[in-house]
Scaffold this motif. Structure first.
Motif, PDB file in Angstrom:
ATOM      1  N   MET A   1       0.833  -1.205   0.000  1.00 40.16           N
ATOM      2  CA  MET A   1       0.000   0.000   0.000  1.00 40.16           C
ATOM      3  C   MET A   1       0.868   1.257   0.000  1.00 40.16           C
ATOM      4  O   MET A   1       0.548   2.242  -0.662  1.00 40.16           O
ATOM      5  N   ALA A   2       1.991   1.212   0.728  1.00 40.33           N
ATOM      6  CA  ALA A   2       2.909   2.361   0.755  1.00 40.33           C
ATOM      7  C   ALA A   2       3.447   2.621  -0.642  1.00 40.33           C
ATOM      8  O   ALA A   2       3.529   3.771  -1.090  1.00 40.33           O
ATOM      9  N   ALA A   3       3.812   1.551  -1.348  1.00 34.91           N
ATOM     10  CA  ALA A   3       4.335   1.697  -2.716  1.00 34.91           C
ATOM     11  C   ALA A   3       3.270   2.267  -3.643  1.00 34.91           C
ATOM     12  O   ALA A   3       3.575   3.055  -4.539  1.00 34.91           O
ATOM     13  N   ALA A   4       2.010   1.889  -3.408  1.00 31.37           N
ATOM     14  CA  ALA A   4       0.920   2.373  -4.255  1.00 31.37           C
ATOM     15  C   ALA A   4       0.457   3.769  -3.857  1.00 31.37           C
ATOM     16  O   ALA A   4      -0.215   4.451  -4.623  1.00 31.37           O
ATOM     17  N   GLY A   5       0.791   4.171  -2.627  1.00 32.26           N
ATOM     18  CA  GLY A   5       0.345   5.474  -2.143  1.00 32.26           C
ATOM     19  C   GLY A   5      -1.128   5.519  -1.823  1.00 32.26           C
ATOM     20  O   GLY A   5      -1.736   6.580  -1.748  1.00 32.26           O
ATOM     21  N   ALA A   6      -1.744   4.344  -1.646  1.00 29.90           N
ATOM     22  CA  ALA A   6      -3.177   4.259  -1.362  1.00 29.90           C
ATOM     23  C   ALA A   6      -3.454   2.982  -0.578  1.00 29.90           C
ATOM     24  O   ALA A   6      -2.683   2.024  -0.643  1.00 29.90           O
ATOM     25  N   ALA A   7      -4.558   2.967   0.152  1.00 30.37           N
ATOM     26  CA  ALA A   7      -4.947   1.782   0.909  1.00 30.37           C
ATOM     27  C   ALA A   7      -5.618   0.788  -0.030  1.00 30.37           C
ATOM     28  O   ALA A   7      -6.794   0.454   0.097  1.00 30.37           O
ATOM     29  N   ARG A   8      -4.841   0.343  -1.026  1.00 31.15           N
ATOM     30  CA  ARG A   8      -5.331  -0.610  -2.036  1.00 31.15           C
ATOM     31  C   ARG A   8      -4.298  -1.701  -2.224  1.00 31.15           C
ATOM     32  O   ARG A   8      -3.104  -1.454  -2.149  1.00 31.15           O
TER      33      ARG A   8
ATOM     34  N   ALA B   1      -9.155 -12.594 -11.771  1.00 29.30           N
ATOM     35  CA  ALA B   1      -7.716 -12.315 -11.862  1.00 29.30           C
ATOM     36  C   ALA B   1      -7.451 -10.823 -11.723  1.00 29.30           C
ATOM     37  O   ALA B   1      -8.244 -10.001 -12.183  1.00 29.30           O
ATOM     38  N   ASP B   2      -6.338 -10.486 -11.120  1.00 28.55           N
ATOM     39  CA  ASP B   2      -5.854  -9.112 -10.992  1.00 28.55           C
ATOM     40  C   ASP B   2      -6.913  -8.147 -10.467  1.00 28.55           C
ATOM     41  O   ASP B   2      -7.153  -7.087 -11.044  1.00 28.55           O
ATOM     42  N   ALA B   3      -7.537  -8.496  -9.364  1.00 29.27           N
ATOM     43  CA  ALA B   3      -8.510  -7.600  -8.746  1.00 29.27           C
ATOM     44  C   ALA B   3      -7.769  -6.608  -7.840  1.00 29.27           C
ATOM     45  O   ALA B   3      -6.785  -6.952  -7.204  1.00 29.27           O
ATOM     46  N   VAL B   4      -8.248  -5.380  -7.817  1.00 28.56           N
ATOM     47  CA  VAL B   4      -7.682  -4.360  -6.931  1.00 28.56           C
ATOM     48  C   VAL B   4      -8.711  -4.092  -5.842  1.00 28.56           C
ATOM     49  O   VAL B   4      -9.874  -3.825  -6.129  1.00 28.56           O
ATOM     50  N   HIS B   5      -8.267  -4.186  -4.600  1.00 25.15           N
ATOM     51  CA  HIS B   5      -9.167  -4.018  -3.457  1.00 25.15           C
ATOM     52  C   HIS B   5      -8.835  -2.759  -2.684  1.00 25.15           C
ATOM     53  O   HIS B   5      -7.665  -2.501  -2.390  1.00 25.15           O
ATOM     54  N   ASP B   6      -9.868  -1.999  -2.334  1.00 25.91           N
ATOM     55  CA  ASP B   6      -9.701  -0.955  -1.327  1.00 25.91           C
ATOM     56  C   ASP B   6      -9.707  -1.693   0.001  1.00 25.91           C
ATOM     57  O   ASP B   6     -10.613  -2.491   0.274  1.00 25.91           O
ATOM     58  N   VAL B   7      -8.708  -1.459   0.843  1.00 23.80           N
ATOM     59  CA  VAL B   7      -8.556  -2.227   2.074  1.00 23.80           C
ATOM     60  C   VAL B   7      -9.193  -1.477   3.239  1.00 23.80           C
ATOM     61  O   VAL B   7      -8.747  -0.381   3.587  1.00 23.80           O
ATOM     62  N   PRO B   8     -10.224  -2.072   3.843  1.00 24.23           N
ATOM     63  CA  PRO B   8     -10.835  -1.420   5.002  1.00 24.23           C
ATOM     64  C   PRO B   8      -9.906  -1.490   6.212  1.00 24.23           C
ATOM     65  O   PRO B   8      -9.102  -2.400   6.345  1.00 24.23           O
ATOM     66  N   GLY B   9     -10.055  -0.505   7.089  1.00 18.11           N
ATOM     67  CA  GLY B   9      -9.262  -0.508   8.325  1.00 18.11           C
ATOM     68  C   GLY B   9      -7.867   0.069   8.161  1.00 18.11           C
ATOM     69  O   GLY B   9      -7.093   0.096   9.109  1.00 18.11           O
ATOM     70  N   VAL B  10      -7.528   0.537   6.944  1.00 18.79           N
ATOM     71  CA  VAL B  10      -6.206   1.120   6.714  1.00 18.79           C
ATOM     72  C   VAL B  10      -6.397   2.491   6.080  1.00 18.79           C
ATOM     73  O   VAL B  10      -7.243   2.673   5.211  1.00 18.79           O
ATOM     74  N   ALA B  11      -5.612   3.455   6.537  1.00 18.44           N
ATOM     75  CA  ALA B  11      -5.665   4.807   5.969  1.00 18.44           C
ATOM     76  C   ALA B  11      -4.252   5.263   5.655  1.00 18.44           C
ATOM     77  O   ALA B  11      -3.292   4.835   6.293  1.00 18.44           O
ATOM     78  N   ILE B  12      -4.135   6.121   4.670  1.00 20.56           N
ATOM     79  CA  ILE B  12      -2.847   6.744   4.356  1.00 20.56           C
ATOM     80  C   ILE B  12      -2.802   8.035   5.172  1.00 20.56           C
ATOM     81  O   ILE B  12      -3.651   8.906   5.014  1.00 20.56           O
TER      82      ILE B  12
END
Length: 198
Positions: A119-126, A142-153
């Motif tokens: 997530m740090a490398a992406a700059g987003a909680a994804r 395949a290759d799904a991108v998830h917004d991750v709950p419980g994490v904030a930048i």
């Protein structure tokens, strides 16, 4: 053979020196914390207003002894709701043992570090998941991108500043202090504190 005893006069001198240095150390600690906060505010304002990120520390006689430089803070992913994060990891990777169940489900520290680094490398909680099975349809996604709950930048380290001494700068500063050239800047160290008896 026993060591010679310290004379009473010399012991009294040491006691006064020890007491004075203790007082000075306490006052220096308070003054240093205060000047660091004021310097940080001033550097932040100068950086925002004029783009200034460093300033020279120059003695009253004109000799530059150090440079004060702004150090930028860091922003990165921080788990703000461990339960939501653990539920997401468990649902997204059901065949893996990356969570632990106690009273509260938690992500194992090594996997949490790995996911937060992504997530740090992406700059987003994804997080990008290479392959995942949809529990409802059984379809492989395949290759799904998830917004991750419980994490904030959010900020993980505050902006700060550093003092870089020039060659001979410490000696010049000590000499300026010894001769009284810094009396105005260091007056608070010897000033009477409020509430103390005269």
């Amino acid at each position: 053979m026993t060591a010679p005893e310290q004379s009473a006069e010399s012991l009294r001198d040491l006691a006064v020196e020890a007491a004075a240095l203790k007082l000075l150390a306490e006052r220096v600690a308070v003054a240093r914390k205060d000047v660091q906060a004021r310097t940080q505010r001033a550097l932040d304002a100068a950086a925002e207003r004029d783009g200034v990120e460093r300033v020279a520390a120059t003695l009253p006689g004109g000799e530059t002894v150090a440079t004060i430089s702004l150090r930028k803070g860091e922003t990165g992913p921080v788990v703000v709701d461990e339960d939501a994060f653990a539920r997401w990891v468990r649902q997204t990777f059901p065949d893996e043992q990356w969570t632990e169940t106690a009273i509260v489900r938690r992500v194992r520290p090594w996997k949490a570090a790995e996911l937060l680094a992504e997530m740090a490398a992406a700059g987003a909680a994804r997080v990008a998941v290479a392959e995942q099975v949809d529990e409802k349809t059984g379809e492989v996604v395949a290759d799904a991108v998830h917004d991750v709950p419980g994490v904030a930048i959010k900020p993980t380290r505050a902006r700060t500043h550093a003092v870089t001494w020039r060659k001979g700068g410490k000696d010049a500063t000590a000499e300026a202090w010894r001769t009284g050239a810094l009396a105005g800047q260091l007056a608070a160290l010897t000033a009477r504190e409020e509430g103390t008896a005269a």
